[in-house]
Motif scaffolding. Structure first.
Motif, PDB file in Angstrom:
ATOM      1  N   SER A  25       0.844  -1.184   0.000  1.00 37.54           N
ATOM      2  CA  SER A  25       0.000   0.000   0.000  1.00 37.54           C
ATOM      3  C   SER A  25       0.881   1.236   0.000  1.00 37.54           C
ATOM      4  O   SER A  25       1.935   1.251   0.648  1.00 37.54           O
ATOM      5  N   GLU A  26       0.429   2.275  -0.695  1.00 41.21           N
ATOM      6  CA  GLU A  26       1.136   3.560  -0.674  1.00 41.21           C
ATOM      7  C   GLU A  26       1.143   4.136   0.740  1.00 41.21           C
ATOM      8  O   GLU A  26       1.981   4.967   1.064  1.00 41.21           O
ATOM      9  N   ALA A  27       0.196   3.701   1.583  1.00 40.05           N
ATOM     10  CA  ALA A  27       0.092   4.214   2.949  1.00 40.05           C
ATOM     11  C   ALA A  27       1.150   3.619   3.878  1.00 40.05           C
ATOM     12  O   ALA A  27       1.349   4.127   4.984  1.00 40.05           O
ATOM     13  N   LEU A  28       1.818   2.545   3.467  1.00 38.34           N
ATOM     14  CA  LEU A  28       2.858   1.934   4.295  1.00 38.34           C
ATOM     15  C   LEU A  28       4.182   2.627   4.024  1.00 38.34           C
ATOM     16  O   LEU A  28       4.634   2.696   2.877  1.00 38.34           O
ATOM     17  N   ALA A  48      -8.148   4.632   6.984  1.00 37.72           N
ATOM     18  CA  ALA A  48      -7.811   6.021   7.323  1.00 37.72           C
ATOM     19  C   ALA A  48      -6.331   6.105   7.674  1.00 37.72           C
ATOM     20  O   ALA A  48      -5.719   5.108   8.055  1.00 37.72           O
ATOM     21  N   VAL A  49      -5.771   7.309   7.537  1.00 37.92           N
ATOM     22  CA  VAL A  49      -4.375   7.577   7.899  1.00 37.92           C
ATOM     23  C   VAL A  49      -4.359   8.852   8.737  1.00 37.92           C
ATOM     24  O   VAL A  49      -5.021   9.832   8.391  1.00 37.92           O
ATOM     25  N   ARG A  50      -3.607   8.822   9.834  1.00 39.63           N
ATOM     26  CA  ARG A  50      -3.462   9.998  10.697  1.00 39.63           C
ATOM     27  C   ARG A  50      -1.973  10.233  10.969  1.00 39.63           C
ATOM     28  O   ARG A  50      -1.236   9.290  11.215  1.00 39.63           O
ATOM     29  N   ARG A  51      -1.578  11.510  10.943  1.00 37.21           N
ATOM     30  CA  ARG A  51      -0.200  11.881  11.299  1.00 37.21           C
ATOM     31  C   ARG A  51      -0.145  12.110  12.804  1.00 37.21           C
ATOM     32  O   ARG A  51      -1.014  12.777  13.363  1.00 37.21           O
ATOM     33  N   VAL A  52       0.857  11.558  13.461  1.00 36.25           N
ATOM     34  CA  VAL A  52       1.023  11.730  14.907  1.00 36.25           C
ATOM     35  C   VAL A  52       1.730  13.057  15.165  1.00 36.25           C
ATOM     36  O   VAL A  52       2.771  13.346  14.576  1.00 36.25           O
ATOM     37  N   ARG A  53       1.130  13.844  16.042  1.00 36.72           N
ATOM     38  CA  ARG A  53       1.690  15.133  16.437  1.00 36.72           C
ATOM     39  C   ARG A  53       1.667  15.225  17.961  1.00 36.72           C
ATOM     40  O   ARG A  53       0.938  14.498  18.618  1.00 36.72           O
ATOM     41  N   LEU A  54       2.441  16.150  18.490  1.00 36.00           N
ATOM     42  CA  LEU A  54       2.428  16.402  19.929  1.00 36.00           C
ATOM     43  C   LEU A  54       1.133  17.115  20.301  1.00 36.00           C
ATOM     44  O   LEU A  54       0.433  17.651  19.431  1.00 36.00           O
ATOM     45  N   PHE A  79      -6.813  -3.316  11.874  1.00 37.24           N
ATOM     46  CA  PHE A  79      -5.630  -3.119  12.709  1.00 37.24           C
ATOM     47  C   PHE A  79      -4.978  -1.791  12.377  1.00 37.24           C
ATOM     48  O   PHE A  79      -5.222  -1.200  11.328  1.00 37.24           O
ATOM     49  N   TYR A  80      -4.168  -1.312  13.333  1.00 33.89           N
ATOM     50  CA  TYR A  80      -3.403  -0.083  13.160  1.00 33.89           C
ATOM     51  C   TYR A  80      -1.963  -0.438  12.818  1.00 33.89           C
ATOM     52  O   TYR A  80      -1.413  -1.396  13.353  1.00 33.89           O
ATOM     53  N   VAL A  81      -1.375   0.363  11.936  1.00 35.19           N
ATOM     54  CA  VAL A  81       0.029   0.205  11.557  1.00 35.19           C
ATOM     55  C   VAL A  81       0.750   1.506  11.887  1.00 35.19           C
ATOM     56  O   VAL A  81       0.311   2.584  11.462  1.00 35.19           O
ATOM     57  N   ASN A 105       5.870   8.998  10.525  1.00 33.32           N
ATOM     58  CA  ASN A 105       5.118   9.180  11.770  1.00 33.32           C
ATOM     59  C   ASN A 105       3.607   9.222  11.554  1.00 33.32           C
ATOM     60  O   ASN A 105       2.907  10.076  12.084  1.00 33.32           O
ATOM     61  N   THR A 106       3.135   8.279  10.756  1.00 35.15           N
ATOM     62  CA  THR A 106       1.696   8.165  10.555  1.00 35.15           C
ATOM     63  C   THR A 106       1.205   6.839  11.129  1.00 35.15           C
ATOM     64  O   THR A 106       1.977   5.896  11.314  1.00 35.15           O
TER      65      THR A 106
END
Length: 161
Positions: A52-55, A106-112, A85-87, A93-94
């Motif tokens: 996947s392009e998301a990986l 869905a894809v989410r970017r992890v931020r502080l 499942f979550y990857v 950092n997504t």
């Protein structure tokens, strides 16, 4: 250390087919390995790879819904039947929520908490609360705007299907 050797994440789907999902960070794939057994010994069955392009350097995985009915054999790495499942992707950092067939939900970017990026910090591990409402991620490396802090555990809200 932000340059730590990549680790592998493993989760298990137990029914209707026992399938081990193993992250392959250097290939940007997830191996789905079917397990067959004779009641005594597990053997490898079919192996397929999720592309996947998301990986983007998938370092770890966690069930979106954890199997909790039988604590004698299930753990926080056992998927509830049919669960997503979550990857955790180390390179960007997504977190990707994915179905077992590889479909990206869905894809989410992890931020502080203050909205800043992780800076030089990189995702290194992921876990989900037993009720599926929270995601915890471990981060290695220096975090932007956090003084000399190196590494962290962040709590994030789970995201829906």
């Amino acid at each position: 250390n932000c340059n730590a050797s990549p680790r592998l994440g493993v989760i298990l789907n137990y029914t209707p087919v026992r399938t081990l999902f193993v992250s392959e960070p250097l290939r940007n794939t997830i191996a789905a390995i079917d397990l067959i057994d004779d009641g005594v010994i597990f053997r490898v069955g079919a192996i397929r790879r999720i592309h996947s392009e998301a990986l983007n350097e998938p370092i770890d995985m966690a069930p979106a819904e954890i199997e909790t009915e039988n604590p004698n054999w299930a753990s926080n790495t056992t998927l509830e039947e049919g669960a997503d499942f979550y990857v955790a992707n180390r390179r960007d950092n997504t977190i990707v929520r994915m179905r077992q067939d590889g479909t990206v939900v869905a894809v989410r970017r992890v931020r502080l908490a203050n909205g800043r990026s992780l800076g030089n910090g990189r995702l290194n591990g992921i876990a989900v609360s037993p009720d599926g409402s929270k995601i915890w991620v471990t981060v290695t490396g220096h975090l932007a705007g956090q003084g000399n802090l190196s590494g962290a555990v962040l709590e994030l809200p789970a995201f829906p299907e």
